[in-house]
Design an enzyme around this catalytic site. Structure first.
Site, short mmCIF file in Angstrom:
data_model
loop_
_atom_site.label_atom_id
_atom_site.label_comp_id
_atom_site.label_asym_id
_atom_site.label_seq_id
_atom_site.Cartn_x
_atom_site.Cartn_y
_atom_site.Cartn_z
N LYS A 1 0.83 -1.19 0.08
CA LYS A 1 0.08 -0.19 0.04
C LYS A 1 0.75 1.40 -0.08
CE LYS A 1 -4.01 -2.29 2.34
NZ LYS A 1 -5.06 -2.11 3.27
N TYR B 1 -12.83 -2.36 -3.41
CA TYR B 1 -13.28 -2.33 -2.12
C TYR B 1 -14.66 -2.22 -1.81
CZ TYR B 1 -8.55 -2.22 0.03
OH TYR B 1 -7.18 -2.51 0.37
N ASN C 1 -1.97 0.27 6.75
CA ASN C 1 -1.63 -1.03 7.37
C ASN C 1 -0.52 -1.82 6.30
OD1 ASN C 1 -3.44 -2.03 5.73
ND2 ASN C 1 -4.57 -3.19 7.13
N HIS D 1 -2.48 -5.64 1.75
CA HIS D 1 -3.66 -6.26 1.59
C HIS D 1 -3.35 -7.67 1.08
CE1 HIS D 1 -7.57 -7.18 0.29
NE2 HIS D 1 -7.02 -7.86 -0.78
N GLU E 1 -9.90 -10.78 -7.49
CA GLU E 1 -8.69 -9.60 -7.12
C GLU E 1 -7.81 -9.87 -8.29
OE1 GLU E 1 -7.86 -9.84 -3.11
OE2 GLU E 1 -9.82 -9.19 -2.60
P1 CMP Z 1 -7.46 -4.42 3.84
O1 CMP Z 1 -6.96 -5.73 4.17
O2 CMP Z 1 -6.76 -3.90 2.64
O3 CMP Z 1 -8.95 -4.71 3.64
C1 CMP Z 1 -9.95 -3.43 4.04
C2 CMP Z 1 -8.94 -2.32 4.61
O4 CMP Z 1 -10.01 -1.36 5.14
C3 CMP Z 1 -8.11 -2.85 5.63
O5 CMP Z 1 -7.03 -3.65 4.99
C4 CMP Z 1 -7.89 -1.66 6.29
O6 CMP Z 1 -6.70 -1.19 6.03
C5 CMP Z 1 -9.00 -0.78 6.18
N1 CMP Z 1 -9.83 -0.58 7.46
C6 CMP Z 1 -10.28 -1.58 8.38
N2 CMP Z 1 -11.06 -1.13 9.36
C7 CMP Z 1 -10.74 0.21 9.27
C8 CMP Z 1 -10.81 1.44 10.13
N3 CMP Z 1 -11.51 1.13 11.16
N4 CMP Z 1 -10.46 2.52 9.75
C9 CMP Z 1 -9.59 2.84 8.68
N5 CMP Z 1 -9.38 1.75 7.72
C10 CMP Z 1 -9.83 0.48 8.32
#
Ligand code: CMP
Length: 140
Positions: free
Chosen positions: A11, A51, A114, A117, A128
């Site tokens: 990311k 998403y 984070n 993904h 995906e």
């Molecule tokens: P990912 O695995 O990419 O799938 C969905 C994403 O939503 C997740 O990782 C997080 O980065 C994001 N996400 C999930 N919960 C929250 C939250 N409470 N606030 C912001 N982003 C979130």
């Protein structure tokens, strides 16, 4: 267990800090093989489609804004039990809950930023992967 593929995204928070190689090293040390990879800037409509399952969640707008804010590296990873194995290698979505040694524990800034993904099922992995790669771009 048969060889399986999963889809990964490095990311914008990670590409910004020049962490692509460090994250790829963790992936390869886990035994997974990177069989396709490209660095792109996601179009807003691509991020919204990717998403779409989260579109009613309060963080959807923030998530899409973040995913289009800079380069990402989209990848196909291959190996035994690749979907679950990569989820173990990534660690929990919230880095505060991630186990020692995982990508998110080591590199993630927050639940939103984070770093990576990974697909949550083989069915979603296939969907995906097809969103970002054609068959001849994947070389196992
Ligand atoms: P990912 O695995 O990419 O799938 C969905 C994403 O939503 C997740 O990782 C997080 O980065 C994001 N996400 C999930 N919960 C929250 C939250 N409470 N606030 C912001 N982003 C979130």
């Amino acid at each position: 267990m048969a060889i399986q593929r999963t889809f990964s995204i490095i990311k914008p928070d990670a590409t910004e800090r020049n962490l692509t190689g460090a994250i790829n090293a963790v992936i390869e040390e886990s035994g997974l093989r990177i069989v396709a990879q490209k660095r792109i800037i996601m179009a807003r409509r691509e991020a919204e489609a990717f998403y779409a399952v989260h579109k009613e969640r309060p963080f959807f707008g923030e998530l899409v804004d973040f995913m289009v804010s800079g380069p990402v590296v989209v990848q196909v990873l291959e190996g035994e039990n690749a979907v679950l194995r990569y989820r173990d290698v990534m660690g929990a979505t919230n880095p505060a809950n991630a186990a020692e040694g995982t990508i998110r524990k080591r590199f993630a800034r927050s639940i939103g930023e984070n770093s990576v993904h990974g697909s949550d099922s083989p069915e979603n992995a296939a969907i995906e992967i097809a969103q970002f790669f054609s068959g001849n771009e994947i070389v196992g």
